[in-house]
Design a protein around this motif. Sequence first.
Motif, PDB file in Angstrom:
ATOM      1  N   ILE A  81       0.840  -1.201   0.000  1.00 49.16           N
ATOM      2  CA  ILE A  81       0.000   0.000   0.000  1.00 49.16           C
ATOM      3  C   ILE A  81       0.874   1.250   0.000  1.00 49.16           C
ATOM      4  CG2 ILE A  81      -1.599   1.360   1.414  1.00 49.16           C
ATOM      5  CD1 ILE A  81      -2.847  -1.331   2.287  1.00 49.16           C
ATOM      6  N   VAL A  82       1.912   1.237   0.829  1.00 47.35           N
ATOM      7  CA  VAL A  82       2.826   2.377   0.911  1.00 47.35           C
ATOM      8  C   VAL A  82       3.533   2.588  -0.422  1.00 47.35           C
ATOM      9  CG1 VAL A  82       4.905   3.272   2.023  1.00 47.35           C
ATOM     10  CG2 VAL A  82       3.164   2.107   3.401  1.00 47.35           C
ATOM     11  N   ASP A  83       4.014   1.496  -1.028  1.00 47.28           N
ATOM     12  CA  ASP A  83       4.707   1.599  -2.316  1.00 47.28           C
ATOM     13  C   ASP A  83       3.794   2.184  -3.387  1.00 47.28           C
ATOM     14  OD1 ASP A  83       7.000   0.563  -1.233  1.00 47.28           O
ATOM     15  OD2 ASP A  83       6.683  -1.472  -1.976  1.00 47.28           O
ATOM     16  N   PRO A 266      -7.559 -21.733 -34.579  1.00 52.31           N
ATOM     17  CA  PRO A 266      -7.356 -22.203 -33.210  1.00 52.31           C
ATOM     18  C   PRO A 266      -6.174 -21.455 -32.612  1.00 52.31           C
ATOM     19  CG  PRO A 266      -6.636 -23.865 -34.791  1.00 52.31           C
ATOM     20  CD  PRO A 266      -7.328 -22.798 -35.580  1.00 52.31           C
ATOM     21  N   ALA A 267      -6.314 -20.979 -31.395  1.00 51.95           N
ATOM     22  CA  ALA A 267      -5.269 -20.154 -30.779  1.00 51.95           C
ATOM     23  C   ALA A 267      -5.249 -20.379 -29.279  1.00 51.95           C
ATOM     24  CB  ALA A 267      -5.511 -18.674 -31.085  1.00 51.95           C
ATOM     25  N   ARG A 268      -4.124 -20.041 -28.679  1.00 49.91           N
ATOM     26  CA  ARG A 268      -4.045 -20.082 -27.221  1.00 49.91           C
ATOM     27  C   ARG A 268      -4.102 -18.660 -26.672  1.00 49.91           C
ATOM     28  NH1 ARG A 268       2.161 -21.720 -25.437  1.00 49.91           N
ATOM     29  NH2 ARG A 268       3.292 -20.246 -26.744  1.00 49.91           N
ATOM     30  N   GLU A 269      -4.744 -18.524 -25.542  1.00 50.04           N
ATOM     31  CA  GLU A 269      -4.801 -17.253 -24.835  1.00 50.04           C
ATOM     32  C   GLU A 269      -3.613 -17.208 -23.875  1.00 50.04           C
ATOM     33  OE1 GLU A 269      -8.553 -15.245 -22.875  1.00 50.04           O
ATOM     34  OE2 GLU A 269      -7.651 -16.637 -21.429  1.00 50.04           O
ATOM     35  N   VAL A 270      -2.784 -16.173 -23.990  1.00 51.80           N
ATOM     36  CA  VAL A 270      -1.625 -16.019 -23.110  1.00 51.80           C
ATOM     37  C   VAL A 270      -1.923 -14.887 -22.134  1.00 51.80           C
ATOM     38  CG1 VAL A 270       0.826 -15.442 -22.970  1.00 51.80           C
ATOM     39  CG2 VAL A 270      -0.021 -16.896 -24.834  1.00 51.80           C
ATOM     40  N   SER A 271      -1.817 -15.183 -20.847  1.00 52.54           N
ATOM     41  CA  SER A 271      -2.221 -14.218 -19.824  1.00 52.54           C
ATOM     42  C   SER A 271      -1.164 -14.025 -18.754  1.00 52.54           C
ATOM     43  CB  SER A 271      -3.525 -14.672 -19.144  1.00 52.54           C
ATOM     44  OG  SER A 271      -4.590 -14.738 -20.049  1.00 52.54           O
ATOM     45  N   LEU A 272      -1.251 -12.884 -18.106  1.00 55.63           N
ATOM     46  CA  LEU A 272      -0.505 -12.617 -16.879  1.00 55.63           C
ATOM     47  C   LEU A 272      -1.415 -13.068 -15.746  1.00 55.63           C
ATOM     48  CD1 LEU A 272       2.190 -11.301 -16.093  1.00 55.63           C
ATOM     49  CD2 LEU A 272       0.997  -9.116 -15.932  1.00 55.63           C
ATOM     50  N   ILE A 273      -0.962 -14.017 -14.937  1.00 55.19           N
ATOM     51  CA  ILE A 273      -1.795 -14.544 -13.867  1.00 55.19           C
ATOM     52  C   ILE A 273      -1.137 -14.258 -12.518  1.00 55.19           C
ATOM     53  CG2 ILE A 273      -2.741 -16.319 -15.383  1.00 55.19           C
ATOM     54  CD1 ILE A 273      -1.012 -18.375 -13.990  1.00 55.19           C
ATOM     55  N   TYR A 274      -1.977 -14.047 -11.505  1.00 55.46           N
ATOM     56  CA  TYR A 274      -1.477 -13.696 -10.183  1.00 55.46           C
ATOM     57  C   TYR A 274      -2.522 -14.039  -9.130  1.00 55.46           C
ATOM     58  CZ  TYR A 274      -4.126  -9.587 -11.732  1.00 55.46           C
ATOM     59  OH  TYR A 274      -5.090  -8.765 -12.244  1.00 55.46           O
ATOM     60  N   ASN A 275      -2.083 -14.081  -7.869  1.00 58.66           N
ATOM     61  CA  ASN A 275      -2.973 -14.437  -6.778  1.00 58.66           C
ATOM     62  C   ASN A 275      -4.019 -13.351  -6.560  1.00 58.66           C
ATOM     63  OD1 ASN A 275      -3.820 -14.837  -3.792  1.00 58.66           O
ATOM     64  ND2 ASN A 275      -2.582 -16.652  -4.222  1.00 58.66           N
ATOM     65  N   LYS A 276      -5.206 -13.747  -6.117  1.00 53.24           N
ATOM     66  CA  LYS A 276      -6.297 -12.787  -5.916  1.00 53.24           C
ATOM     67  C   LYS A 276      -5.977 -11.759  -4.831  1.00 53.24           C
ATOM     68  CE  LYS A 276      -9.008 -15.282  -2.424  1.00 53.24           C
ATOM     69  NZ  LYS A 276     -10.340 -15.792  -2.064  1.00 53.24           N
ATOM     70  N   SER A 277      -4.928 -12.010  -4.020  1.00 54.70           N
ATOM     71  CA  SER A 277      -4.531 -11.030  -3.007  1.00 54.70           C
ATOM     72  C   SER A 277      -4.026  -9.741  -3.644  1.00 54.70           C
ATOM     73  CB  SER A 277      -3.437 -11.617  -2.104  1.00 54.70           C
ATOM     74  OG  SER A 277      -2.286 -11.957  -2.860  1.00 54.70           O
ATOM     75  N   GLU A 278      -3.624  -9.829  -4.930  1.00 60.88           N
ATOM     76  CA  GLU A 278      -3.240  -8.665  -5.740  1.00 60.88           C
ATOM     77  C   GLU A 278      -2.111  -7.847  -5.120  1.00 60.88           C
ATOM     78  OE1 GLU A 278      -6.622  -6.333  -6.847  1.00 60.88           O
ATOM     79  OE2 GLU A 278      -7.470  -7.908  -8.088  1.00 60.88           O
ATOM     80  N   LEU A 279      -1.117  -8.519  -4.576  1.00 62.46           N
ATOM     81  CA  LEU A 279       0.074  -7.829  -4.102  1.00 62.46           C
ATOM     82  C   LEU A 279       0.945  -7.402  -5.289  1.00 62.46           C
ATOM     83  CD1 LEU A 279       1.028 -10.136  -1.098  1.00 62.46           C
ATOM     84  CD2 LEU A 279       0.168  -7.806  -0.940  1.00 62.46           C
ATOM     85  N   LYS A 280       1.664  -6.309  -5.101  1.00 58.91           N
ATOM     86  CA  LYS A 280       2.603  -5.776  -6.103  1.00 58.91           C
ATOM     87  C   LYS A 280       1.915  -5.478  -7.437  1.00 58.91           C
ATOM     88  CE  LYS A 280       6.479  -8.191  -3.929  1.00 58.91           C
ATOM     89  NZ  LYS A 280       7.691  -9.003  -4.101  1.00 58.91           N
ATOM     90  N   MET A 281       0.696  -4.951  -7.360  1.00 64.43           N
ATOM     91  CA  MET A 281      -0.063  -4.684  -8.582  1.00 64.43           C
ATOM     92  C   MET A 281       0.601  -3.616  -9.455  1.00 64.43           C
ATOM     93  SD  MET A 281      -2.506  -6.688  -9.162  1.00 64.43           S
ATOM     94  CE  MET A 281      -3.207  -5.801 -10.550  1.00 64.43           C
TER      95      MET A 281
END
Length: 313
Positions: A81-83, A266-281
């Motif tokens: 939060i501070v960052d 036909p294609a693949r979806e490439v995503s950035l995935i992260y924990n729902k805690s959403e740290l370091k957003m």
Amino acid sequence: MTITQLHYVLAVAEHQNFTKAAQKVFVTQPTLSMQIQKLEDELDVLIFDRSKKPIELTETGKKIVQQARNIVNESDRIQDIVDQQKGFVGGLFRLGVIPTIMPTLLPMFLKAFIKKYPKVKLKIEELHTEAIIEKLQDGHLDAAIAATPLEIPNIKEQPLYYEPFVGYIPEGHRLNGKIKLEVEDLDLDDILLLEDGHCFKDGILNICKSTKAASDDHFQLESGSFETLIKLANEDLGMTLLPYLHTLELKDQEKKNLRMFKEPSPAREVSLIYNKSELKMQIIEALRATIAGVVKGAITFQNVKIISPLPKK
């Protein structure tokens, strides 16, 4: 009870060894043991069964570790939060990337990201999807780049781009004369595949709408790299499918063997995935923006059909 003690408990739970855990958290083994003993005395329970080799969690210890992980994550959120309030984009950031994305995407964005965000210390690991999910849930990764959708309740997915599958059809193959491929053209017994553990292989199996293996009396070969699959195809041992970005670096002679699919591809979806805690957003958003900027020029496909990376049951 202190946050430091909970960090020590999590380290021992991970390494199942007091000496290794002490090295991980940069304290002496007696210091770590004393603090965990102090916590156990305060709670009047045993967290670890020290009679087992390697050390195991007691039943109560398992519940304590689960809650300790939540508390440590929430304590990290305070600094986060501070960052964010200060607009600071920096610090250690642990990123996982699946093997079929790492060699093509990483060189495209890494230099630009490091130059723009020099205070971020990126620690990048090449991991299969299963290991990525486990490390994200355990707090050992901050984010990852993987094929989606994964349908994991505690993990958020932010699509970066859609990457078509491209056929690599050597001369002399029955499909070499086709200008555009159709899904119905594919024969699973005729496709050179990546070895088990790669979600790209599961995507191919899903395209073929079949998970059954080739018959025992038919030639079948799996490999750990696209380069090997291309070489085998060039030896007339079959065809293969490649992710689009991988085809950009092929030799001109090899590019003649590429065949796109009829739309919707036909294609693949490439995503950035992260924990729902959403740290370091703030770092996650910086990564997303950087990748989106460099990929935009290379991936312009819109009319695609997303293929699941999950193995069919």
